[in-house]
Design a protein around this motif. Sequence first.
Motif, short mmCIF file in Angstrom:
data_model
loop_
_atom_site.label_atom_id
_atom_site.label_comp_id
_atom_site.label_asym_id
_atom_site.label_seq_id
_atom_site.Cartn_x
_atom_site.Cartn_y
_atom_site.Cartn_z
N ASP A 303 -21.00 1.92 -6.26
CA ASP A 303 -21.12 2.12 -4.82
C ASP A 303 -19.90 1.57 -4.09
OD1 ASP A 303 -23.84 2.67 -5.64
OD2 ASP A 303 -24.37 2.48 -3.54
N HIS A 304 -19.32 0.50 -4.63
CA HIS A 304 -18.16 -0.11 -3.97
C HIS A 304 -16.96 0.82 -4.02
CE1 HIS A 304 -19.82 -4.47 -4.73
NE2 HIS A 304 -20.61 -3.73 -3.97
N PHE A 305 -16.58 1.26 -5.22
CA PHE A 305 -15.32 2.01 -5.28
C PHE A 305 -15.45 3.46 -4.81
CE2 PHE A 305 -16.68 2.46 -9.78
CZ PHE A 305 -16.68 3.84 -9.88
N LEU A 306 -16.68 3.99 -4.79
CA LEU A 306 -16.83 5.32 -4.21
C LEU A 306 -16.50 5.30 -2.72
CD1 LEU A 306 -20.02 6.81 -5.92
CD2 LEU A 306 -17.69 7.71 -6.03
N ARG A 307 -16.71 4.15 -2.09
CA ARG A 307 -16.43 4.01 -0.66
C ARG A 307 -15.01 3.50 -0.40
NH1 ARG A 307 -20.45 5.65 3.25
NH2 ARG A 307 -22.48 5.42 2.27
N THR A 308 -14.47 2.73 -1.34
CA THR A 308 -13.23 2.00 -1.05
C THR A 308 -12.04 2.43 -1.90
OG1 THR A 308 -13.68 0.27 -2.69
CG2 THR A 308 -14.62 -0.04 -0.50
N LYS A 309 -12.22 3.37 -2.81
CA LYS A 309 -11.28 3.65 -3.90
C LYS A 309 -11.28 2.45 -4.84
CE LYS A 309 -7.94 7.27 -2.92
NZ LYS A 309 -8.47 7.93 -1.76
N ILE A 310 -10.79 2.68 -6.03
CA ILE A 310 -10.90 1.63 -7.04
C ILE A 310 -10.06 0.40 -6.69
CG2 ILE A 310 -9.08 2.63 -8.50
CD1 ILE A 310 -10.84 1.73 -10.93
N ARG A 311 -8.94 0.59 -5.96
CA ARG A 311 -8.09 -0.56 -5.60
C ARG A 311 -7.70 -0.48 -4.12
NH1 ARG A 311 -6.20 1.30 -10.41
NH2 ARG A 311 -6.52 -0.07 -12.21
N PRO A 312 -7.50 -1.65 -3.52
CA PRO A 312 -7.01 -1.69 -2.13
C PRO A 312 -5.48 -1.67 -2.10
CG PRO A 312 -7.50 -3.90 -2.85
CD PRO A 312 -7.83 -3.00 -4.02
N PHE A 313 -4.95 -1.61 -0.90
CA PHE A 313 -3.51 -1.68 -0.65
C PHE A 313 -3.25 -3.05 -0.03
CE2 PHE A 313 0.10 -1.25 2.22
CZ PHE A 313 1.02 -0.50 1.50
N VAL A 314 -2.40 -3.84 -0.68
CA VAL A 314 -2.06 -5.16 -0.16
C VAL A 314 -0.75 -5.06 0.62
CG1 VAL A 314 -1.55 -7.56 -0.71
CG2 VAL A 314 -3.24 -6.30 -2.08
N VAL A 315 -0.81 -5.34 1.91
CA VAL A 315 0.36 -5.25 2.79
C VAL A 315 1.29 -6.43 2.51
CG1 VAL A 315 1.16 -5.23 5.19
CG2 VAL A 315 -0.95 -4.03 4.55
N ASP A 316 2.55 -6.14 2.33
CA ASP A 316 3.55 -7.17 2.05
C ASP A 316 3.91 -7.88 3.36
OD1 ASP A 316 5.50 -8.78 1.02
OD2 ASP A 316 6.97 -7.17 0.67
N PHE A 317 3.18 -8.96 3.63
CA PHE A 317 3.36 -9.68 4.89
C PHE A 317 3.22 -11.17 4.64
CE2 PHE A 317 1.33 -11.49 8.81
CZ PHE A 317 2.44 -11.38 9.64
N ASP A 318 4.17 -11.93 5.15
CA ASP A 318 4.14 -13.38 5.03
C ASP A 318 3.82 -13.97 6.40
OD1 ASP A 318 4.51 -16.07 4.72
OD2 ASP A 318 6.52 -15.94 3.84
N PRO A 319 2.60 -14.48 6.59
CA PRO A 319 2.22 -15.00 7.92
C PRO A 319 3.02 -16.22 8.35
CG PRO A 319 0.50 -15.46 6.30
CD PRO A 319 1.48 -14.56 5.64
N THR A 320 3.71 -16.86 7.42
CA THR A 320 4.56 -18.00 7.83
C THR A 320 5.85 -17.51 8.46
OG1 THR A 320 5.67 -18.17 5.67
CG2 THR A 320 3.61 -19.40 5.97
N LYS A 321 6.20 -16.24 8.20
CA LYS A 321 7.38 -15.62 8.80
C LYS A 321 6.97 -14.24 9.32
CE LYS A 321 10.25 -17.90 5.31
NZ LYS A 321 11.14 -17.69 4.13
N PRO A 322 6.20 -14.20 10.39
CA PRO A 322 5.60 -12.94 10.84
C PRO A 322 6.62 -11.94 11.38
CG PRO A 322 5.11 -14.70 12.39
CD PRO A 322 5.79 -15.34 11.22
N ASP A 323 7.07 -11.06 10.52
CA ASP A 323 8.11 -10.09 10.87
C ASP A 323 7.49 -8.69 10.81
OD1 ASP A 323 10.29 -8.41 11.13
OD2 ASP A 323 11.60 -9.61 9.82
N PHE A 324 7.02 -8.19 11.95
CA PHE A 324 6.39 -6.87 11.97
C PHE A 324 7.38 -5.78 11.58
CE2 PHE A 324 5.22 -2.85 13.89
CZ PHE A 324 3.89 -2.73 13.52
N ASP A 325 8.59 -5.87 12.05
CA ASP A 325 9.58 -4.83 11.76
C ASP A 325 9.83 -4.70 10.26
OD1 ASP A 325 9.82 -4.31 14.44
OD2 ASP A 325 11.60 -5.55 14.73
N ILE A 367 -4.28 -7.75 4.49
CA ILE A 367 -3.09 -8.32 5.12
C ILE A 367 -3.20 -9.84 5.13
CG2 ILE A 367 -1.55 -8.21 7.11
CD1 ILE A 367 -3.23 -5.77 8.06
N PRO A 368 -2.38 -10.54 4.33
CA PRO A 368 -2.42 -12.01 4.36
C PRO A 368 -2.26 -12.55 5.78
CG PRO A 368 -1.05 -11.24 2.55
CD PRO A 368 -1.39 -10.03 3.37
#
Length: 699
Positions: A303-325, A367-368
């Motif tokens: 039930d989980h992966f039918l709704r979410t796909k087997i894997r998520p996408f992890v956004v490459d973001f460092d909250p200690t250096k928040p650079d949106f660009d 998103i970390p």
Amino acid sequence: MNQPKQKQPITSLWDDAKAATMSEPELLLYRSNLLGSDLRITNFGGGNTSAKVMMDDPLTGEKVEVLWVKGSGGDLGSIKLDGFSTLYLDKLHALKKRYRGLANEDEMVGYLPHATFNLNPRAASIDTPLHAYINKKHVDHMHPDSVIAIAATANSRALTEKIFEGVLGWLPWKRPGFDLGLDLEKLSTEQPNLKGIILEGHGLFTWGDTAKEAYETTLAIIKRAEEWLEANIAQPVFGGQQHQALPPAERAAFAAKLMPLLRGKISKTEYKLGHFEDSDTILEFVNSKDLAPLAALGTSCPDHFLRTKIRPFVVDFDPTKPDFDAVAAGLDDALEAYRADYTAYYERCKRDNSPAVRDANPIIYLIPGVGMLSFAKDKATARIAGEFYVNAINVMRGANGVDKYVGLPEQEAFDIEYWLLEEAKLQRMPKPKSLAGRIAVVTGGAGGIGQAVAKQLLSEGACVLLTDIDGGALEEAKSSLAKVAGKDNVATITGNITSEEQVEAVFTESALRFGGVDLLISNAGIASSAPLEDTTLEVWDRNQDILVKGYFLASRAAFRMMKTQKLGGSMVFVASKNGLVASAGASAYCTAKAAEIHLARCVALEGAPLGIRVNVVNPDAVIKGSKIWDGKWKQERAQSNKIEADDVEAFYRDRSMLKRSVLPEDIAEAVYFLSSDKAGKSTGNVLNVDAGNAAAFTR
């Protein structure tokens, strides 16, 4: 970060006095609604319940045993009696003679309709044999996070024996279907003292001789699993904390900025709608050291992966250096890598008869420091996908905390995701409505025209954010529209469109709530009437502020977001016949409306290269449901036309060429047409909805 605590423990909500008045089918419904009301017990749309009931056969009049079981689709928390399939139990047992083995088990689904009791039109679920063949009167199949955490460990059998001490049996992973039903029958028959069975990587079966016993057994098993995990989870969870969460306002701002950009990149073939969550559970996971390796393992429960796909996408973001660009610059390559990985998974696992590869874009985005985004073809599905991934986080938390988390083997995952029975279900879904996946912002949303427009757009599948300066009326509108279109699809935010800051907040809310914007319906308005020499600067400025500056601010904010999305868009300005025809005694209003029309043409020029269309609807004398006509304007127009206030509607009706009143619903139809792809080749146009006024013919 400490483990997020449940607000209260799972406790029985069974009411003996209420239950005493119910029939067996009604008790099944009561039990199902109680179980489905708590996402800790089972996820939305997941799990099923059944009861074996003696009933009068409509053909023979004799007593026969009938399986009542949750039918295909539906949700236990909201199911009604008509959501259950009813089947002759003896015919279901007779199907065993037709079974040709695991390689042919899918054909057994085609036999289920032949066992239907009393011509019940509710289609039977693939899980029907799982309930039919357990020789117990009342059976529950749930997906509690705590039990799946045990089921999804490398040593789930040993843990089951250790934790439940013979109360529960255990079966190795097998796809739901006829064969699993036979396995459940065998184990429950061989060990008659069992109170349930854990399915590896899947979920929990429990039972009882009465509806109450089954319900309370289910709760007791889940509570036992929760308590054992709580006492035994190794700390720190997920390898410990790597990042600190950004403050709540910064998390929301980052998500609102990212969502339109991301939505544009994944909506090229089908419009997607987004959802944002940043609960403690999510933040604990996305800020952990084990985020990347655990996310890569994928989910376990089908039930989980039918709704979410087997894997998520992890956004490459460092909250200690928040650079949106920097995040924005890397999105294209990262998404392409995800799509390539998904396509490779498809190629590795596909069968000769597998359906074609589906949309390869991610559904879940982690998103970390910020939280989780989920995108799907409609808002409810996006929200529910996020809820399912929270379930997956809870499972990983428990499993990895007491043993080693194990995702479902890739081939098994594929065989469920691309199951021909699942594909057939997808093919039976109704064709999407004309505005499915579109996001509309309606200003002046609490008024008669605003509500009619919102209702029309919602009926065509859009999500709608209404804004208005009148917060009370706005909430009434929201309540009314949610009853028609569902609470997921309607949102409101109080705002004054003459304030640059408040207009920006409106579109931030649209991004955060739905993922962006596709349609702007500029409808906020006022009306004033006075001879020129009596028109004050205050009245003049108020007309200019609302009808010109307000429309400028709203269109500018929408334009910027549409440009970010790169999906085109449509704006419709609700102006007035007075923008084309001067009226004595209304110079401030007429001038502002004329400026509004010309602004639309200017925006149309700049929007055309981006696929952004801008058109105008000109109403005249829309009196029904109008807040403007309920105020001074009605008296002023009556005086100007030397008639009584009660005669205003008839006056305007009779003045029209067609002798017909113009209603809010008429304006809504015109707005919908110009918003939709039906007007895909129209921009810079003016559509009069005034029952005919020769002076207003466009030139």
